[in-house]
Design a protein around this motif. Structure first.
Motif, PDB file in Angstrom:
ATOM      1  N   UNK A  14      -4.013   4.143   2.400  1.00  0.00           N
ATOM      2  CA  UNK A  14      -4.260   4.438   3.808  1.00  0.00           C
ATOM      3  C   UNK A  14      -4.567   3.150   4.562  1.00  0.00           C
ATOM      4  N   UNK A  15      -5.342   2.272   3.932  1.00  0.00           N
ATOM      5  CA  UNK A  15      -5.701   1.058   4.662  1.00  0.00           C
ATOM      6  C   UNK A  15      -4.503   0.117   4.783  1.00  0.00           C
ATOM      7  N   UNK A  16      -3.649   0.091   3.754  1.00  0.00           N
ATOM      8  CA  UNK A  16      -2.433  -0.720   3.876  1.00  0.00           C
ATOM      9  C   UNK A  16      -1.568  -0.166   5.001  1.00  0.00           C
ATOM     10  N   UNK A  17      -1.432   1.156   4.996  1.00  0.00           N
ATOM     11  CA  UNK A  17      -0.593   1.778   6.006  1.00  0.00           C
ATOM     12  C   UNK A  17      -1.139   1.513   7.398  1.00  0.00           C
ATOM     13  N   UNK A  18      -2.481   1.619   7.514  1.00  0.00           N
ATOM     14  CA  UNK A  18      -3.090   1.376   8.820  1.00  0.00           C
ATOM     15  C   UNK A  18      -2.838  -0.057   9.260  1.00  0.00           C
ATOM     16  N   UNK A  19      -2.995  -1.001   8.304  1.00  0.00           N
ATOM     17  CA  UNK A  19      -2.857  -2.399   8.702  1.00  0.00           C
ATOM     18  C   UNK A  19      -1.398  -2.754   8.985  1.00  0.00           C
ATOM     19  N   UNK A  20      -0.493  -1.983   8.425  1.00  0.00           N
ATOM     20  CA  UNK A  20       0.922  -2.272   8.656  1.00  0.00           C
ATOM     21  C   UNK A  20       1.446  -1.585   9.915  1.00  0.00           C
ATOM     22  N   UNK A  21       0.590  -0.763  10.471  1.00  0.00           N
ATOM     23  CA  UNK A  21       1.032   0.091  11.574  1.00  0.00           C
ATOM     24  C   UNK A  21       1.687  -0.693  12.714  1.00  0.00           C
ATOM     25  N   UNK A  39      -5.702   1.129  13.143  1.00  0.00           N
ATOM     26  CA  UNK A  39      -5.349  -0.260  13.379  1.00  0.00           C
ATOM     27  C   UNK A  39      -5.716  -1.094  12.181  1.00  0.00           C
ATOM     28  N   UNK A  64       5.687   2.156   3.518  1.00  0.00           N
ATOM     29  CA  UNK A  64       4.451   2.934   3.517  1.00  0.00           C
ATOM     30  C   UNK A  64       4.258   3.654   4.841  1.00  0.00           C
TER      31      UNK A  64
END
Lengths: 582, 426
Positions: A416-423, B58, B27
């Motif tokens: 989830x955090x990777x996905x969030x940071x890649x958003x 974010x 992802x």
């Protein structure tokens, strides 16, 4: 059509490899535990046997190339002998006439355009016209003034000649009685003389003599022995090679005080005529390796050969393999330890590095510090290095594979955090990682080329500002900065420079494989890589010895055992004396 | 060399051209479903609920700052849809969700009780073939609506739902009040002739049992596990509550066990790790002794057949420590220790017998006795002909509990308080 068919059949059918590669086979002395070290004559018979086999198989050209090389002085001597046996001609020989000799030299060296060549004319014993030739800058001027010109001009020194035998050659008299230079030889063919002058010696010509005296007056600038730059250690010797060949050889000889330590000299490079020294320990080294090394170096046919890096490229087994097949080191202690193990060191003129062959994969992960430290510490350091190697090679590829193909393997929260940071990142993962990896390589390359003072700043700009700004600008995700940073750290942990560069290239290959097929691609790539590595050889020794093929060796591959247990030389070298204790 | 590089090229070219990266997916192209809820639909057969994290955070993990407000709940999206079946529902969801649904990371599979009572066999067997479905999903039966349960079961203490989900399941090892029933186990049990499936019983606690004001502190004795999910007398915290076990017969839920009964069920299944037991003080009225009970070794289960009817002997081995003695009577002493041990044994045996009775009443062998009974049969057809699951209700079960107190905690010996008027006994 049939051509294509035949090509396809060629891939599918087995053909024995009829290419005669050099293979290190067990000889008759392999593993024989002898107390006496074989004499030089013994080696010669051995080499004779080797040449017999070769002559049967090979062409005349090949035979010529396997001829045992001689040291420079012997070489000179032999050339002189050859010349006396020849019919006397003016061609290529020193003339009786002093002026024609001088004219010849002026012509040869392009005087007056070439200002480096100095010709000093004088009257020896205030009677005989003579001149010396040397290259300014290459010679020790004080030495020439005090020990060549002064005794030559002093007529007292010539009493014996003037009173007794004026019939004999005056140069013989000078050689024996006048000049106090430590190394002196007479020569009469221009080729030898030219070469000697070019390498910093001084040639003396006297009237009415059909030869000249070549005196060692080398005195060019050289760097003193300093600290190693690329192979720093905390504990252990802090001595490094310099650019001077003689100094380098003496540094090794200083460590191995053994009469069996042989240094052979070979001249390579048709234009620059560099010296290459081959060092090995007679009675311990496998003579086949020495012969192969000499054969390959003799076979070098190139205009300019500078340093062991170029020599390595000329003599290595396969130039298309991605990992180095010789080990380059700037540490005399390391070279010495390799030589005592039965390996051959190739030390070239002009670079502070020595090349050691044959080597294996595992040598690339070792440093001289490992054996200086207690075995637990050494082993620990090796583990860290291997971890660094794995990280440097696989981490970016693993990241790509995980995020593109195997999301189920990532812990949910991390995902989830990777996905969030890649958003907010507009690029696909592969582009993102290539962007960062390439800029990291740029920083690295730039950091080496840039002057030292600015180099520090570059690291800060590259690592901090660039990384931070790239994240802030939404170009890359923060987790990728960590991946690339750890990868970079891992690659710094690899001790061997060229091995490290090889792995850096392989890393990109793995990223490519991972982006296509995920972990399956990585394993395909790994399979391919291990096939290539297992087929690699370094001077007849398989690259993965002593693991594949399995052979005996010291317990010093990855886990170091206590130093008392390390009393054997590796089996893959097929050395005559396997026990180290002797 | 040319040959070799050509061969290499031939190897690599198909790698790129034939396979390419067709199944590679960034992802950010997925949405990762944390939980799936299923209940009877109103306008269609099934009402499906999925719970997925919103990727709005974010940079950085979590994203949400502190504070107990409802702000953090917005990190989790709960979406409900009426659909004919699970997989068609997944596609229907994608008509308004921009990301493809991915249930590789799904942790909870929640069924509503009414759906479970009706039978969920068609759902659990019609679900497994999907490549992304993992068998480690925990199966939960919730009282009331599954979508309501999921919308309430969001982040409370931690900001990470997946951590909360995992930690919640891990509590089963500490309390034994519910099992860690997984989808794979359930699937196997539902299809086997040896045993029957169980699921975790969960519910939303609406805090209706909690009465305001200070009471007298005197109530009829009730052990800590004598509750079903949703019945705890409490206030605050996450409303979702995991307590007890749903007992199935095939794919149909037939009964439920409370916390104490679940503990004994797990003891027989050798899945019980530890739990605190409260025991009435054998010597002093109105006071309790707390014991930490642990599994000592595997239970000894024997099955005999007398005239075709099975007799099952169950012996359970437990050990434990004394945690608290409110009355300060020295149960640590050699004389009084057996008294306490007997009391605990009696309580657990009572629970166990009640559990077995309950399961026999609904004829569901969730204890896996069948796997031991099957050893008496030579061939599988013989065993299948016997039809153990049908005959379980006729089995005679003898139970025995073995319990030893090992330690007395950090206090070696109880000693009484000493108030100003002197010791009670002195």
């Amino acid at each position: 059509m049939t051509g294509i068919f035949n090509t396809m059949m060629g891939f599918l059918t087995y053909k024995p490899n009829d290419k005669r590669d050099f293979e290190l086979l067990e000889g008759k002395y392999e593993g024989v535990e002898r107390t006496n070290i074989p004499e030089a004559a013994d080696i010669k018979t051995d080499s004779q046997a080797y040449e017999d086999i070769k002559t049967k198989e090979d062409t005349k050209k090949h035979q010529k190339s396997t001829k045992t090389p001689l040291s420079i002085d012997e070489w000179n001597k032999q050339k002189n002998e050859e010349s006396t046996s020849f019919v006397q001609t003016e061609e290529g020989k020193v003339s009786f006439d002093l002026n024609s000799n001088m004219e010849f030299i002026k012509q040869e060296f392009g005087i007056p355009y070439n200002t480096d060549i100095m010709i000093r004319q004088f009257k020896a014993a205030q009677k005989f016209s003579a001149f010396i030739v040397y290259i300014d800058g290459m010679v020790d001027k004080n030495y020439i003034s005090n020990f060549l010109i002064r005794p030559l001009m002093d007529s007292h020194n010539f009493h014996g000649y003037l009173e007794n035998d004026t019939n004999s050659d005056i140069l013989d008299y000078i050689e024996q009685n006048v000049i106090s230079a430590h190394e002196i030889a007479s020569a009469n063919d221009w080729k030898t003389i030219n070469y000697n002058i070019l390498s910093g010696n001084t040639a003396l010509f006297v009237e009415n003599s059909q030869k000249c005296l070549v005196m060692s007056t080398r005195g060019y600038e050289k760097r003193s022995v300093g600290k190693p730059i690329t192979e720093n250690v905390v504990m252990g010797s802090q001595e490094a090679f310099t650019e001077n060949l003689r100094t380098n050889l003496s540094l090794v000889r200083k460590i191995i005080k053994n009469k069996n330590l042989i240094t052979e000299m070979i001249k390579v490079g048709n234009t620059n005529q560099a010296h290459v020294g081959i060092m090995y320990l007679n009675g311990i080294v496998n003579q086949e390796v020495v012969k192969e090394v000499k054969r390959r170096i003799n076979d070098i046919d190139a205009a300019f050969v500078m340093g062991d890096g170029m020599v390595e490229q000329f003599i290595e087994e396969n130039p298309f393999m991605i990992l180095p097949q010789g080990l380059t080191t700037e540490r005399p202690d390391r070279v010495a330890s390799f030589i005592t193990e039965g390996k051959v060191a190739i030390i070239s003129e002009g670079v502070p590095f020595a090349l050691v062959v044959p080597i294996t994969f595992f040598h690339m992960l070792q440093t001289s510090e490992d054996s200086m430290l207690r075995w637990q510490y050494g082993t620990f350091l090796r583990f860290i290095r291997i971890f660094g190697l794995l990280v440097a090679t696989f981490l970016p590829a693993m990241y790509v594979a995980l995020t593109l193909f195997h999301q189920e393997m990532v812990p949910t929260e991390l995902l989830a955090s990777i996905a969030k940071s890649k958003e907010e990142v507009p690029f696909p993962t592969v582009a993102e990682i290539l962007l960062l990896e390439i800029s990291f390589e740029l920083i690295r390359e730039g950091g080496i080329r840039i002057p030292g003072v600015i180099g520090q700043t570059l690291g800060i700009i590259g690592a901090l500002i660039l990384g931070q700004a790239a994240v802030a600008a939404g170009l890359v995700s923060p987790i990728l900065i960590i991946i690339v940073a750890v990868t970079g750290l891992g690659s710094f942990a690899i001790p061997n420079y060229s091995f490290g560069i090889g792995l850096r290239i392989i890393r990109f290959l793995f990223i490519f494989f991972a982006s296509i097929l995920g972990f399956y691609g990585i394993s395909l790539g790994l399979f391919l890589l291990s096939c290539i590595l297992c087929s690699m050889k370094s001077f007849g020794v398989p690259y993965f010895s002593p693991v594949a093929p399995k052979s005996r060796s010291n317990p010093d591959l990855i886990i170091r055992h206590p130093i008392r247990k390390q009393n054997e030389r590796p089996d893959y070298l097929n050395v005559p004396n396997r026990k180290k204790a002797r | 060399m040319f040959r070799r590089s050509l061969l290499l090229l031939i190897c690599i070219l198909p790698l790129v051209s034939l396979t390419s990266c067709f199944d590679a997916k960034e992802i950010t192209e997925w949405t990762y479903v944390y939980s799936i809820g299923m209940e009877k639909g109103v306008s269609d057969k099934l009402r499906m609920t999925i719970q997925a994290p919103s990727m709005r955070g974010g940079k950085g993990v979590g994203g949400g700052s502190g504070g107990s407000g409802g702000g953090q709940a917005s990190d989790i999206e709960t979406i409900t849809i009426d659909c004919p079946s699970f997989y068609s529902g997944v596609n229907m969801l994608n008509s308004f969700m921009s990301r493809q649904i991915n249930y590789m990371h799904t942790k909870y599979l929640v069924f509503s009780e009414s759906l479970a009572r009706e039978g969920i066999d068609s759902y659990i067997t019609g679900f497994i073939r999907g490549r992304q479905v993992r068998r480690q999903i925990n199966v939960i039966v919730t009282k009331g609506s599954a979508s309501e349960f999921l919308s309430e079961h969001t982040t409370t203490i931690s900001s990470s739902l997946s951590k909360k989900q995992q930690n919640m399941i891990d509590q089963a090892d500490i309390t034994g009040f519910f099992s860690t029933a997984t989808y794979g186990e359930m699937l196997n049990a539902a299809k086997s002739p040896y045993s029957q499936p169980i699921a975790i019983l969960a519910a939303l606690n609406n805090e209706s049992k909690f009465k305001e004001g200070e009471g007298t502190g005197k109530t009829p004795f009730k052990t800590s596990g004598d509750y079903y999910a949703g019945e705890l007398v409490r206030k605050g915290g996450s409303r979702a509550e995991f307590l007890g076990t749903a007992v199935f017969d095939g794919g149909k839920m037939v009964g439920e066990l409370n916390g104490d009964e679940t503990r004994t069920l797990l003891m027989v299944r050798d899945e019980f790790k530890r739990g605190f037991y409260v025991e009435k003080d054998p010597k002093e009225e109105g006071k309790f002794v707390m014991v930490d009970v642990r599994r000592e070794k595997s239970p000894d289960i024997k099955v005999r057949f007398e005239k075709g009817n099975p007799t099952i002997d169950v012996k359970i081995f437990l050990e434990g420590d004394i945690l608290a003695i409110q009355s300060t009577i020295d149960y640590e002493s050699m004389e009084l220790k057996p008294v306490l041990e007997d009391a605990v044994k009696r309580q657990i045996k009572k629970h166990l017998d009640r559990t077995i009775k309950k399961c026999q009443d609904v004829n569901s062998d969730v204890f896996k006795f069948g796997s031991i009974a099957a050893m008496h049969f030579l061939t599988i057809p013989e065993w299948e002909d016997y039809n153990w699951l049908k005959r379980f209700k006729d089995a005679k079960v003898n139970t025995q509990i073995d319990f030893i107190i090992r330690r007395a905690g950090t206090v070696l010996k109880s000693s009484e308080m000493w108030p100003a008027e002197g010791k009670k006994g002195g």
